[in-house]
Design a protein around this motif. Structure first.
Motif, PDB file in Angstrom:
ATOM      1  N   TYR A  81       1.031  -1.352   0.123  1.00  0.00           N
ATOM      2  CA  TYR A  81      -0.094  -0.103   0.044  1.00  0.00           C
ATOM      3  C   TYR A  81       0.837   1.042  -0.004  1.00  0.00           C
ATOM      4  O   TYR A  81       2.078   1.306   0.683  1.00  0.00           O
ATOM      5  CB  TYR A  81      -0.920   0.002   1.165  1.00  0.00           C
ATOM      6  CG  TYR A  81      -2.073  -1.118   0.869  1.00  0.00           C
ATOM      7  CD1 TYR A  81      -3.070  -0.752  -0.001  1.00  0.00           C
ATOM      8  CD2 TYR A  81      -2.009  -2.063   1.246  1.00  0.00           C
ATOM      9  CE1 TYR A  81      -4.227  -1.514  -0.416  1.00  0.00           C
ATOM     10  CE2 TYR A  81      -2.915  -3.312   0.929  1.00  0.00           C
ATOM     11  CZ  TYR A  81      -4.115  -2.882   0.007  1.00  0.00           C
ATOM     12  OH  TYR A  81      -5.072  -3.611  -0.136  1.00  0.00           O
ATOM     13  N   PHE A 100      -1.131   3.866   6.184  1.00  0.00           N
ATOM     14  CA  PHE A 100      -1.327   2.923   5.217  1.00  0.00           C
ATOM     15  C   PHE A 100       0.015   2.480   4.374  1.00  0.00           C
ATOM     16  O   PHE A 100       0.073   1.300   3.922  1.00  0.00           O
ATOM     17  CB  PHE A 100      -2.289   2.965   4.398  1.00  0.00           C
ATOM     18  CG  PHE A 100      -3.781   3.474   5.097  1.00  0.00           C
ATOM     19  CD1 PHE A 100      -4.534   2.450   5.940  1.00  0.00           C
ATOM     20  CD2 PHE A 100      -4.217   4.877   5.076  1.00  0.00           C
ATOM     21  CE1 PHE A 100      -5.499   2.574   6.597  1.00  0.00           C
ATOM     22  CE2 PHE A 100      -5.384   4.923   5.862  1.00  0.00           C
ATOM     23  CZ  PHE A 100      -6.111   4.202   6.718  1.00  0.00           C
ATOM     24  N   ALA A 103       2.180  -0.959   4.151  1.00  0.00           N
ATOM     25  CA  ALA A 103       1.438  -2.099   4.532  1.00  0.00           C
ATOM     26  C   ALA A 103       1.430  -3.038   3.298  1.00  0.00           C
ATOM     27  O   ALA A 103       1.424  -2.705   2.109  1.00  0.00           O
ATOM     28  CB  ALA A 103       0.089  -1.519   5.039  1.00  0.00           C
ATOM     29  N   GLU A 105      -0.176  -6.595   1.743  1.00  0.00           N
ATOM     30  CA  GLU A 105      -1.210  -7.693   1.481  1.00  0.00           C
ATOM     31  C   GLU A 105      -0.870  -8.755   0.683  1.00  0.00           C
ATOM     32  O   GLU A 105      -0.622  -8.368  -0.483  1.00  0.00           O
ATOM     33  CB  GLU A 105      -2.746  -6.942   1.279  1.00  0.00           C
ATOM     34  CG  GLU A 105      -4.026  -7.682   1.262  1.00  0.00           C
ATOM     35  CD  GLU A 105      -5.154  -6.999   1.195  1.00  0.00           C
ATOM     36  OE1 GLU A 105      -5.189  -6.035   1.797  1.00  0.00           O
ATOM     37  OE2 GLU A 105      -5.967  -7.178   0.106  1.00  0.00           O
ATOM     38  N   VAL A 122      -2.332  -9.861   6.043  1.00  0.00           N
ATOM     39  CA  VAL A 122      -2.740  -8.444   5.767  1.00  0.00           C
ATOM     40  C   VAL A 122      -1.952  -7.699   6.987  1.00  0.00           C
ATOM     41  O   VAL A 122      -2.238  -8.004   8.016  1.00  0.00           O
ATOM     42  CB  VAL A 122      -4.286  -8.191   5.958  1.00  0.00           C
ATOM     43  CG1 VAL A 122      -4.512  -6.844   5.482  1.00  0.00           C
ATOM     44  CG2 VAL A 122      -4.758  -8.859   4.830  1.00  0.00           C
ATOM     45  N   ASP A 123      -1.261  -6.560   6.467  1.00  0.00           N
ATOM     46  CA  ASP A 123      -0.778  -5.646   7.676  1.00  0.00           C
ATOM     47  C   ASP A 123      -2.104  -4.708   7.787  1.00  0.00           C
ATOM     48  O   ASP A 123      -2.647  -3.963   6.792  1.00  0.00           O
ATOM     49  CB  ASP A 123       0.304  -4.808   7.134  1.00  0.00           C
ATOM     50  CG  ASP A 123       1.544  -5.768   7.105  1.00  0.00           C
ATOM     51  OD1 ASP A 123       1.793  -6.662   7.844  1.00  0.00           O
ATOM     52  OD2 ASP A 123       2.602  -5.557   6.324  1.00  0.00           O
ATOM     53  N   THR A 124      -2.272  -4.261   8.848  1.00  0.00           N
ATOM     54  CA  THR A 124      -3.396  -3.218   9.185  1.00  0.00           C
ATOM     55  C   THR A 124      -2.976  -2.252  10.309  1.00  0.00           C
ATOM     56  O   THR A 124      -2.279  -2.754  11.399  1.00  0.00           O
ATOM     57  CB  THR A 124      -4.710  -3.963   9.453  1.00  0.00           C
ATOM     58  OG1 THR A 124      -5.596  -2.925   9.531  1.00  0.00           O
ATOM     59  CG2 THR A 124      -4.815  -4.697  10.826  1.00  0.00           C
ATOM     60  N   ASP A 125      -3.196  -0.941  10.245  1.00  0.00           N
ATOM     61  CA  ASP A 125      -3.360  -0.098  11.101  1.00  0.00           C
ATOM     62  C   ASP A 125      -4.203  -0.768  12.479  1.00  0.00           C
ATOM     63  O   ASP A 125      -5.112  -1.029  12.201  1.00  0.00           O
ATOM     64  CB  ASP A 125      -3.597   1.120  11.134  1.00  0.00           C
ATOM     65  CG  ASP A 125      -3.659   2.421  12.107  1.00  0.00           C
ATOM     66  OD1 ASP A 125      -4.445   2.383  12.799  1.00  0.00           O
ATOM     67  OD2 ASP A 125      -2.552   2.987  11.707  1.00  0.00           O
ATOM     68  N   PHE A 128      -7.773  -0.578  12.784  1.00  0.00           N
ATOM     69  CA  PHE A 128      -8.817  -1.195  12.023  1.00  0.00           C
ATOM     70  C   PHE A 128      -8.689  -2.675  12.200  1.00  0.00           C
ATOM     71  O   PHE A 128      -9.304  -3.698  11.652  1.00  0.00           O
ATOM     72  CB  PHE A 128      -8.691  -1.005  10.465  1.00  0.00           C
ATOM     73  CG  PHE A 128      -8.613   0.538  10.298  1.00  0.00           C
ATOM     74  CD1 PHE A 128      -9.850   0.945  10.273  1.00  0.00           C
ATOM     75  CD2 PHE A 128      -7.481   1.005   9.812  1.00  0.00           C
ATOM     76  CE1 PHE A 128      -9.974   2.338   9.993  1.00  0.00           C
ATOM     77  CE2 PHE A 128      -7.798   2.566   9.512  1.00  0.00           C
ATOM     78  CZ  PHE A 128      -8.753   3.101   9.610  1.00  0.00           C
ATOM     79  N   THR A 129      -7.690  -3.325  13.234  1.00  0.00           N
ATOM     80  CA  THR A 129      -7.510  -4.628  13.518  1.00  0.00           C
ATOM     81  C   THR A 129      -8.955  -5.541  13.561  1.00  0.00           C
ATOM     82  O   THR A 129      -9.251  -6.405  13.419  1.00  0.00           O
ATOM     83  CB  THR A 129      -6.707  -4.881  14.605  1.00  0.00           C
ATOM     84  OG1 THR A 129      -5.139  -4.363  14.003  1.00  0.00           O
ATOM     85  CG2 THR A 129      -6.439  -6.214  14.939  1.00  0.00           C
ATOM     86  N   PHE A 132     -11.087  -5.567  10.821  1.00  0.00           N
ATOM     87  CA  PHE A 132     -10.799  -6.647   9.663  1.00  0.00           C
ATOM     88  C   PHE A 132     -10.831  -8.044  10.194  1.00  0.00           C
ATOM     89  O   PHE A 132     -11.148  -8.942   9.690  1.00  0.00           O
ATOM     90  CB  PHE A 132      -9.319  -6.131   9.175  1.00  0.00           C
ATOM     91  CG  PHE A 132      -9.154  -5.193   8.206  1.00  0.00           C
ATOM     92  CD1 PHE A 132     -10.451  -5.067   7.062  1.00  0.00           C
ATOM     93  CD2 PHE A 132      -8.509  -4.030   8.306  1.00  0.00           C
ATOM     94  CE1 PHE A 132     -10.373  -4.003   6.159  1.00  0.00           C
ATOM     95  CE2 PHE A 132      -8.722  -3.018   7.428  1.00  0.00           C
ATOM     96  CZ  PHE A 132      -9.671  -2.988   6.414  1.00  0.00           C
ATOM     97  N   TRP A 136     -12.744 -10.090   7.454  1.00  0.00           N
ATOM     98  CA  TRP A 136     -12.162 -11.117   6.602  1.00  0.00           C
ATOM     99  C   TRP A 136     -12.830 -12.607   6.499  1.00  0.00           C
ATOM    100  O   TRP A 136     -13.018 -13.099   5.280  1.00  0.00           O
ATOM    101  CB  TRP A 136     -10.539 -11.249   7.100  1.00  0.00           C
ATOM    102  CG  TRP A 136      -9.776 -10.270   6.195  1.00  0.00           C
ATOM    103  CD1 TRP A 136      -9.269  -8.848   6.377  1.00  0.00           C
ATOM    104  CD2 TRP A 136      -9.385 -10.427   4.720  1.00  0.00           C
ATOM    105  NE1 TRP A 136      -8.667  -8.405   5.204  1.00  0.00           N
ATOM    106  CE2 TRP A 136      -8.830  -9.013   4.293  1.00  0.00           C
ATOM    107  CE3 TRP A 136      -9.808 -11.081   3.607  1.00  0.00           C
ATOM    108  CZ2 TRP A 136      -8.279  -8.761   2.989  1.00  0.00           C
ATOM    109  CZ3 TRP A 136      -9.353 -10.994   2.570  1.00  0.00           C
ATOM    110  CH2 TRP A 136      -8.524  -9.724   2.006  1.00  0.00           C
TER     111      TRP A 136
END
Length: 155
Positions: A81, A100, A103, A105, A122-125, A128-129, A132, A136
């Motif tokens: 990203y 972002f 990150a 995916e 997936v890397d996420t902030d 938002f963990t 997601f 997901w």
């Protein structure tokens, strides 16, 4: 940044899973569980920029912008990203967009005896963990349904 891992087994050949995941019409179907109207604009070719978009509350397109790092058909997709899309415009420089940037995916596909194992990382902030982590599995369940339906009609 948190890293989330998801694995699903799909009773369909790997190529069926691959095309179901990436074809625009079925992509819209399984990703609507993240946000209604989700779609992509761009190419899945390595090195290309691709935008993942959905209409915002104000009707403008919002989402994320990424670069396709690697793509090996029926085997691997790797995205990095670059930032976000706000009001339909790529933003890779603002402080918010930088949350972002960098990150990843990644999707890996492996078939054995007609069953495909799809692994998503997936890397996420951190903000938002939880969202997601809940979304997901539902999205992958829908992707599984779509791919298995396609596989059963191909027989």
């Amino acid at each position: 940044m948190d890293k989330l891992h998801f694995t699903t087994r799909i009773d369909a050949p790997v190529h069926t899973v691959w095309t179901t995941m990436l074809d625009q019409s079925t992509y819209r179907e399984w990703t609507r569980l993240f946000h209604d109207g989700s779609h992509f604009v761009g190419s899945w070719n390595p090195g290309q920029v691709i935008r993942f978009l959905a209409p915002g509350d104000d009707g403008t397109l919002r989402g994320l912008v990424a670069r396709v790092v690697d793509l090996r058909p029926d085997e691997l997709i790797s995205l990095e990203y670059l930032g976000e899309v706000s009001g339909g415009i790529n933003d890779t420089t603002s402080a918010h967009a930088q949350r972002f940037a960098g990150a990843h995916e990644d999707y890996s596909f492996r078939e054995s005896d007609g069953v495909t194992t799809l692994v998503v990382e997936v890397d996420t902030d951190e903000e938002f963990t939880a969202m997601f982590a809940a979304q997901w599995p539902r999205a992958l369940a829908r992707l599984t349904e779509l791919a298995e339906e396609r596989a059963s009609t191909a027989d």
